[in-house]
Design an enzyme around this catalytic site. Structure first.
Site, PDB file in Angstrom:
ATOM      1  N   ASP A 188      18.447 -25.493  -1.163  1.00 12.86           N
ATOM      2  CA  ASP A 188      19.217 -25.167  -0.014  1.00 12.86           C
ATOM      3  C   ASP A 188      20.381 -26.180  -0.053  1.00 12.86           C
ATOM      4  O   ASP A 188      19.899 -27.542   0.205  1.00 12.86           O
ATOM      5  CB  ASP A 188      18.620 -24.964   1.152  1.00 12.86           C
ATOM      6  CG  ASP A 188      18.720 -23.756   1.750  1.00 12.86           C
ATOM      7  OD1 ASP A 188      20.096 -23.365   1.755  1.00 12.86           O
ATOM      8  OD2 ASP A 188      17.948 -23.100   2.571  1.00 12.86           O
ATOM      9  N   ASP A 294      24.449 -22.371   1.901  1.00 15.58           N
ATOM     10  CA  ASP A 294      24.048 -22.003   3.344  1.00 15.58           C
ATOM     11  C   ASP A 294      25.363 -21.641   3.923  1.00 15.58           C
ATOM     12  O   ASP A 294      26.469 -22.498   3.819  1.00 15.58           O
ATOM     13  CB  ASP A 294      23.616 -23.183   4.137  1.00 15.58           C
ATOM     14  CG  ASP A 294      23.148 -22.864   5.787  1.00 15.58           C
ATOM     15  OD1 ASP A 294      22.484 -22.061   5.720  1.00 15.58           O
ATOM     16  OD2 ASP A 294      24.047 -23.229   6.491  1.00 15.58           O
ATOM     17  N   GLU A 379      24.356 -17.615   1.230  1.00 16.21           N
ATOM     18  CA  GLU A 379      24.123 -16.840   2.353  1.00 16.21           C
ATOM     19  C   GLU A 379      25.350 -16.414   3.127  1.00 16.21           C
ATOM     20  O   GLU A 379      26.271 -17.312   3.147  1.00 16.21           O
ATOM     21  CB  GLU A 379      23.312 -17.736   3.355  1.00 16.21           C
ATOM     22  CG  GLU A 379      22.909 -17.065   4.447  1.00 16.21           C
ATOM     23  CD  GLU A 379      22.674 -18.027   5.754  1.00 16.21           C
ATOM     24  OE1 GLU A 379      21.986 -17.641   6.596  1.00 16.21           O
ATOM     25  OE2 GLU A 379      23.063 -19.322   5.600  1.00 16.21           O
ATOM     26  N   HIS A 450      13.864 -17.271   6.645  1.00 14.22           N
ATOM     27  CA  HIS A 450      13.217 -18.257   7.870  1.00 14.22           C
ATOM     28  C   HIS A 450      13.997 -18.116   9.052  1.00 14.22           C
ATOM     29  O   HIS A 450      13.774 -18.863  10.186  1.00 14.22           O
ATOM     30  CB  HIS A 450      13.455 -19.857   7.190  1.00 14.22           C
ATOM     31  CG  HIS A 450      15.047 -20.118   6.856  1.00 14.22           C
ATOM     32  ND1 HIS A 450      15.648 -19.347   5.945  1.00 14.22           N
ATOM     33  CD2 HIS A 450      15.837 -20.897   7.621  1.00 14.22           C
ATOM     34  CE1 HIS A 450      16.986 -19.830   6.029  1.00 14.22           C
ATOM     35  NE2 HIS A 450      17.041 -20.551   6.756  1.00 14.22           N
ATOM     36  N   ASP A 451      15.243 -17.400   9.122  1.00 17.99           N
ATOM     37  CA  ASP A 451      16.211 -17.039  10.353  1.00 17.99           C
ATOM     38  C   ASP A 451      15.699 -15.903  11.016  1.00 17.99           C
ATOM     39  O   ASP A 451      16.468 -15.574  11.906  1.00 17.99           O
ATOM     40  CB  ASP A 451      17.629 -17.174   9.715  1.00 17.99           C
ATOM     41  CG  ASP A 451      18.156 -18.649   9.585  1.00 17.99           C
ATOM     42  OD1 ASP A 451      17.525 -19.277  10.133  1.00 17.99           O
ATOM     43  OD2 ASP A 451      19.059 -18.545   8.641  1.00 17.99           O
TER      44      ASP A 451
END
Length: 680
Positions: A188, A294, A379, A450-451
């Site tokens: 990430d 990200d 993302e 994860h969000d």
């Protein structure tokens, strides 16, 4: 479209990819179908007329804001490939088109030293689980050195590992271990912002007029400003409050779209872009195969950082978002990063290890040559289908894959809403997406990360405590994700049917976003019970609890007290319990992935939807011309028994959730993968 003005007709704006996505996003937030804007009467209205009609809902400046966004993206953004024919996308598709990715949240995956925090050695100890599952690429959520204001998404040092995760040597061993098992590994990379403790930001604070001051968005206040005045604009932070923080030492305001310690980088500065490219090259040289980037679509902000439209801010929840969610220089910055950072040069030394090739039967071959270009996974919150295509079309030289988050919530809903997700919407979303893509396009298929809370619980609600329904729906979702055209991204726990947690107190939560939201709601007058009830449906903590490896107090995650304690004691939903059960959710995932690898039609083949208008039955055929092997995939999208549509192809079940017979009816959430019988 060369120019948008008041006389421009709505259908012309909707014909531009950015215009279409912007309008579709507004309609989605309003819970309206895009059929409304396709109505010939509405479609032929001029923008000025639409602006007047929509003024009570969208405010005075919405039309001008739309014009401004469209002006950022010229004719090049209108020329994307047309719809894909039924067939192959490319003669030699890149490895990631056929891959299954698996996201590891290292803090919650496996703890090797008993301190309650997952670490790199813990991940290495569980690589055999991922290899047995059939994973092709492991994605690690942040492991860089960080003060952890946002669990690693605030990076202090891009070339160091956070102490609780281990060392660079541990990471090197993990890279080599993944490669040896036939799995690539990506990290990430958070480069929209850094931690306020990063040396760049510290240098900027020490000398805001020096070279590092322009690495960030620093703005002076009014004369005599002490931080109590109005921030430079009305932009809001995604974690609550203003997106600006007063830095007394520098006598400047600093932009942070996320937590106050996550300072946005100024990508208009070529030195910043060069620094990021060098970070990528450094990790590529160490053996990393690419990055998940990200919030990468936020890196280009509109010059001058103007105020956001209040009506758009109210609709989307974040004033100012129209000025950076698809910024004016985004495409050029991504192309530059791909060329300068992700692409190997002829003289680059070989990395210490590369992935071993994996054959269709799952056995491993020799190490492959280094990939000429590292995979770029973006993302990209806020983008729609057409913007996704603009960012990831193969011939555009930007990203390879993007995450389109519109799939995660139904019309008029957001993550924080307590509602039951309709799988009929999920079907419609993907049918629309697949109908609009061309051979240059690729889709990232994801349902959990994860969000976000767990999709299983979003669909079932309190009934996720029913083990039969839970397992059935987990298999149905796996079938959709692994059998549709696209690249699947599994998140840890999906393979065992992970669900949301029964948190009962704010003390159970660890996520900064949820804690900030809880505090804001209380400050607005909500009771603690009311605030918690409004936070829990969207809390990121649901997905971040430790992985359930085996029954027991800490589920095999750690010998110590976990940093985040799960609130689940269900039987049958751990890796150990499911590994030896042929009918388990875990083994269904293994079988689907194995079948996907063995049958070219299930990765490279064409796609034909069956009964597309049904909201209860999701069926499709994957075709591989010339192979004589077509596949029928069927899913009951409901919790009740339904009848199969008439006129389906004759097929023999190869893998199913409820036996091998294809009956006239389908049980709740039943799913099957069948080989189509040759016509006689």
């Amino acid at each position: 479209m060369t120019r948008v003005e008041a006389r421009t007709r709505l259908k012309e704006i909707y014909g531009h990819p950015v215009g279409r996505d912007a309008i579709d996003k507004v309609l989605l937030q309003l819970g309206r179908s895009n059929r409304w804007v396709r109505n010939p009467v509405v479609a032929n209205l001029r923008l000025g007329t639409v602006a007047r009609l929509a003024r009570p809902l969208l405010g005075e400046e919405f039309a001008q804001s739309l014009v401004t966004v469209l002006a950022d993206h010229g004719p090049d953004d209108e020329t994307t490939p047309g719809p894909a024919p039924s067939g192959h996308a490319a003669a030699q598709p890149p490895w990631w088109r056929r891959a299954v990715f698996y996201q590891v949240y290292p803090r919650s995956f496996a703890d090797s030293d008993g301190d309650g925090i997952g670490d790199l050695r813990g991940v290495t100890s569980r690589l055999d689980h991922l290899a047995d599952l059939g994973v092709d690429c492991v994605w690690l959520s942040p492991i860089f050195d960080s003060p952890n204001e946002d669990m690693g998404y605030d990076v202090r040092d891009y070339r160091a590992v956070m102490a609780e995760m281990g060392t660079l040597a541990d990471l090197d061993a993990l890279i080599a271990g993944a490669h040896e098992r036939g799995m690539r590994i990506i990290l990430d990379l958070v480069v929209n912002h850094t931690s306020a403790q990063h040396p760049w930001f510290r240098a900027a604070v020490a000398d805001p007029d020096g070279p590092y001051g322009d690495y960030y968005h620093l703005r002076p206040g009014a004369p005599g400003e002490d931080g109590s005045g109005r921030p430079p604009n009305n932009w809001a932070s995604f974690f609550g409050g203003s997106a600006w923080r007063w830095i007394p030492q520098a006598h400047r305001w600093a932009l942070h779209l996320f937590a106050p310690g996550q300072m946005d980088l100024n990508w208009d500065n070529p030195r910043v872009r060069a620094e990021v490219a060098e970070i990528v090259r450094w990790w590529r040289g160490r053996g990393i195969d690419g990055f998940r980037l990200d919030v990468i679509n936020y890196i280009s902000k509109r010059g001058g950082l103007p105020d956001g439209n209040e009506a758009i801010g109210a609709l989307m929840g974040f004033p100012g978002i129209e000025h950076y969610f698809f910024g004016p220089r985004l495409h050029s910055y991504l192309r530059e990063l791909r060329t300068v950072g992700f692409t190997r040069s002829p003289g680059d030394p070989a990395p210490p290890s590369t992935v071993r090739s994996r054959r269709p039967d799952g056995t491993l071959g020799d190490p492959a040559p280094p990939d000429p270009v590292g995979v770029m996974v973006g993302e990209t919150p806020g983008v729609g289908v057409e913007m996704s295509r603009l960012l990831s079309g193969a011939r555009r030289g930007e990203l390879d894959l993007v995450f389109n988050f519109d799939v995660l919530d139904g019309p008029g809903k957001v993550r924080w809403d307590d509602y039951r997700y309709d799988l009929g919407y999920l079907k419609g979303f993907y049918l629309d997406y697949l109908d609009r893509v061309g051979p240059d396009d690729a889709i990232a298929l994801f349902l959990d990360n994860h969000d976000n809370p767990r999709m299983l619980s979003k669909v079932l609600g309190a009934r996720d405590a029913d083990p039969v329904l839970r397992a059935a729906l987990a298999k149905a979702l796996a079938t959709i994700q692994l059998m549709l055209p696209g690249t699947p991204f599994l998140f840890q726990g999906q393979e065992i049917g992970a669900v949301d947690q029964d948190f009962t107190s704010v003390a159970d939560l660890r996520d900064v976003e949820s804690l900030n939201r809880f505090a804001e709601l209380c400050a607005e007058g909500a009771s603690e019970a009311e605030a918690l009830a409004r936070v829990l449906p969207g809390a990121r903590d649901h997905a971040r609890v430790p992985m359930r490896w085996e029954p027991g107090p800490h589920t095999g995650f750690s010998t110590g007290t976990p940093w985040q304690v799960g609130r689940e004691d269900s039987a049958g939903f751990t890796v150990a319990e499911q590994s030896t059960d042929p009918g388990s959710v875990l083994n269904f995932h293994r079988d689907l992935i194995g079948l996907r690898r063995a049958e070219p039609a299930l990765t490279d083949g064409g796609f034909r939807a069956l009964a597309p208008g049904s909201r209860t039955y999701f069926g499709w055929v994957r075709t591989a011309p010339g192979t004589g092997s077509d596949w029928l995939i069927e899913v009951n999208l409901t919790d009740r028994t339904i009848r199969r549509p008439r006129g389906l192809p004759r097929a023999r079940v190869v893998l199913a959730s409820t036996g091998t017979a294809r009956r006239a009816t389908m049980a709740p959430y039943e799913c099957s993968v069948s080989r189509v019988s040759p016509e006689r």
